[in-house]
Scaffold this motif. Structure first.
Motif, PDB file in Angstrom:
ATOM      1  N   THR A  27      16.132   1.814  -6.119  1.00  0.00           N
ATOM      2  CA  THR A  27      16.828   2.866  -5.377  1.00  0.00           C
ATOM      3  C   THR A  27      15.896   3.580  -4.392  1.00  0.00           C
ATOM      4  N   ARG A  28      14.605   3.286  -4.439  1.00  0.00           N
ATOM      5  CA  ARG A  28      13.633   4.066  -3.685  1.00  0.00           C
ATOM      6  C   ARG A  28      13.340   3.460  -2.300  1.00  0.00           C
ATOM      7  N   ALA A  29      12.792   4.311  -1.438  1.00  0.00           N
ATOM      8  CA  ALA A  29      12.467   3.901  -0.063  1.00  0.00           C
ATOM      9  C   ALA A  29      11.063   3.304  -0.021  1.00  0.00           C
ATOM     10  N   ILE A  30      10.911   2.169  -0.689  1.00  0.00           N
ATOM     11  CA  ILE A  30       9.651   1.438  -0.718  1.00  0.00           C
ATOM     12  C   ILE A  30       9.947  -0.033  -0.418  1.00  0.00           C
ATOM     13  N   PRO A  53      22.656  14.280 -13.232  1.00  0.00           N
ATOM     14  CA  PRO A  53      23.722  13.924 -12.291  1.00  0.00           C
ATOM     15  C   PRO A  53      23.243  12.931 -11.230  1.00  0.00           C
ATOM     16  N   LEU A  54      24.194  12.522 -10.370  1.00  0.00           N
ATOM     17  CA  LEU A  54      23.884  11.650  -9.242  1.00  0.00           C
ATOM     18  C   LEU A  54      22.838  12.289  -8.339  1.00  0.00           C
ATOM     19  N   THR A  55      21.878  11.483  -7.883  1.00  0.00           N
ATOM     20  CA  THR A  55      20.862  11.950  -6.940  1.00  0.00           C
ATOM     21  C   THR A  55      21.018  11.210  -5.611  1.00  0.00           C
ATOM     22  N   PRO A  56      20.450  11.707  -4.522  1.00  0.00           N
ATOM     23  CA  PRO A  56      20.624  11.069  -3.209  1.00  0.00           C
ATOM     24  C   PRO A  56      20.153   9.623  -3.154  1.00  0.00           C
ATOM     25  N   ASP A  57      19.157   9.231  -3.947  1.00  0.00           N
ATOM     26  CA  ASP A  57      18.631   7.866  -3.884  1.00  0.00           C
ATOM     27  C   ASP A  57      19.704   6.812  -4.178  1.00  0.00           C
ATOM     28  N   TYR A  58      20.689   7.155  -4.995  1.00  0.00           N
ATOM     29  CA  TYR A  58      21.701   6.162  -5.355  1.00  0.00           C
ATOM     30  C   TYR A  58      22.487   5.684  -4.148  1.00  0.00           C
ATOM     31  N   TRP A  59      22.687   6.560  -3.182  1.00  0.00           N
ATOM     32  CA  TRP A  59      23.509   6.173  -2.031  1.00  0.00           C
ATOM     33  C   TRP A  59      22.801   5.145  -1.162  1.00  0.00           C
ATOM     34  N   ARG A  60      21.487   5.089  -1.220  1.00  0.00           N
ATOM     35  CA  ARG A  60      20.747   4.029  -0.508  1.00  0.00           C
ATOM     36  C   ARG A  60      21.131   2.654  -1.061  1.00  0.00           C
ATOM     37  N   LEU A  61      21.240   2.555  -2.373  1.00  0.00           N
ATOM     38  CA  LEU A  61      21.631   1.298  -3.011  1.00  0.00           C
ATOM     39  C   LEU A  61      23.106   0.991  -2.752  1.00  0.00           C
ATOM     40  N   PRO A 119       0.815  -1.234   0.000  1.00  0.00           N
ATOM     41  CA  PRO A 119       0.000   0.000   0.000  1.00  0.00           C
ATOM     42  C   PRO A 119       0.839   1.270   0.000  1.00  0.00           C
ATOM     43  N   TRP A 120       1.975   1.260   0.708  1.00  0.00           N
ATOM     44  CA  TRP A 120       2.843   2.436   0.701  1.00  0.00           C
ATOM     45  C   TRP A 120       3.356   2.708  -0.711  1.00  0.00           C
ATOM     46  N   THR A 121       3.665   1.656  -1.448  1.00  0.00           N
ATOM     47  CA  THR A 121       4.169   1.815  -2.807  1.00  0.00           C
ATOM     48  C   THR A 121       3.089   2.359  -3.732  1.00  0.00           C
ATOM     49  N   VAL A 122       1.860   1.900  -3.557  1.00  0.00           N
ATOM     50  CA  VAL A 122       0.749   2.426  -4.343  1.00  0.00           C
ATOM     51  C   VAL A 122       0.635   3.936  -4.133  1.00  0.00           C
TER      52      VAL A 122
END
Length: 305
Positions: free
Chosen positions: A283-286, A97-105, A13-16
């Motif tokens: 890369t996302r927080a889901i 360019p690089l975005t912050p999401d990449y560092w999560r991965l 549901p959070w992803t939806v």
């Protein structure tokens, strides 16, 4: 040899809700219209690449160096000796360019444990494939003490396939290639009808801007050149290839095409499909992103073994 696995669990549901937010924010506007795409990308380039965030620095040992006029980040796990080296080539249509999401991965890959090398490579329209590929290839050849896995998303997913081919031709060892939502056809003309039908379900990407970015990156080469559109690449003799793709991504048809070719080539290829997922969801927080990051850790371990 081709294998294919499917994760067909329903979206969390959070992803939806997250995907509804992407539509509400009009995320795909970044790639709508040729001139708009390049102009907005140049504004983002002036703002610069996102450096490793606080969490990455807390969990990892982070260093930076200059290589051939290119900033290169190295992220190593704290308290553990790396057992693999991942050269991670970021996406962004060759223009973002690089975005912050990449560092999560990148942080997740520390669980392999792996040293992750992240080049901040020059972008189009100021740079082209012929400018950048030699620099990236030298980086791939820098560190034969550990098994090297090439990983990239979107445009970076195309680049790591091209780099694997160039590395093979130069005798540079590569243990595996992991391409995440890869942009394999810069023309978007392979299975074009499928691309057009998917665009209405894709919350991130649009055809017009992508085609403009592909033309800018190709420079003096044809956009159909295998070094620009690796859907046409000679696959024989490449290291094992893992492709991760969702079914709400206009880049999906070219992945299907490459997989069909891979089944007839001298290469080990595995497609990992996650239904109802959008471009570069890993890369996302889901929840689906977390699951896929764990799968990527397992994949790198297996390829580096």
């Amino acid at each position: 040899m081709l294998s294919w696995d499917v994760d067909d669990r329903k979206r969390h549901p959070w992803t939806v809700a997250y995907m509804k937010g992407m539509w509400a924010r009009r995320d795909k506007e970044a790639f709508e219209g040729a001139d708009h795409t390049i102009c907005q990308a140049q504004e983002l380039q002036r703002d610069g690449d996102a450096p490793p965030d606080r969490w990455t620095r807390l969990h990892s040992r982070v260093s930076a160096e200059r290589r051939d006029q290119m900033l290169v980040w190295r992220v190593r796990p704290r308290g553990r000796r790396p057992e693999a080296r991942v050269v991670y080539v970021h996406g962004g249509g060759y223009v973002h360019p690089l975005t912050p999401d990449y560092w999560r991965l990148v942080r997740a890959l520390g669980r392999v444990p792996a040293e992750v090398v992240v080049p901040v490579y020059p972008l189009a329209p100021d740079a082209t494939a012929d400018d950048v590929l030699p620099r990236l290839l030298e980086l791939v050849d820098d560190g034969r003490d550990l098994p090297t896995v090439l990983m990239g998303d979107s445009a970076g997913g195309a680049l790591v396939l091209v780099l694997a081919r160039l590395a093979r031709d130069r005798g540079i060892p590569v243990a595996g290639v992991v391409a995440l939502s890869p942009w394999l056809d810069a023309t978007l003309q392979v299975r074009e009808d499928e691309v057009q039908s998917l665009e209405v379900t894709d919350p991130m990407l649009a055809e017009t801007g992508l085609r403009a970015a592909g033309r800018a990156w190709s420079g003096e080469r044809s956009v159909e050149d295998p070094l620009i559109s690796p859907v046409h690449l000679d696959l024989d003799g490449l290291p094992p290839i893992d492709l991760f793709i969702g079914d709400r991504d206009i880049l999906r048809p070219a992945v299907d095409e490459l997989a069909q070719r891979g089944g007839d080539a001298d290469v080990e290829m595995c497609v990992h499909e996650v239904t109802s997922m959008f471009h570069v969801w890993m890369t996302r927080a889901i929840p689906e992103g977390w699951r896929t990051r764990q799968r990527l850790v397992e994949t790198v371990r297996a390829r580096a073994d």
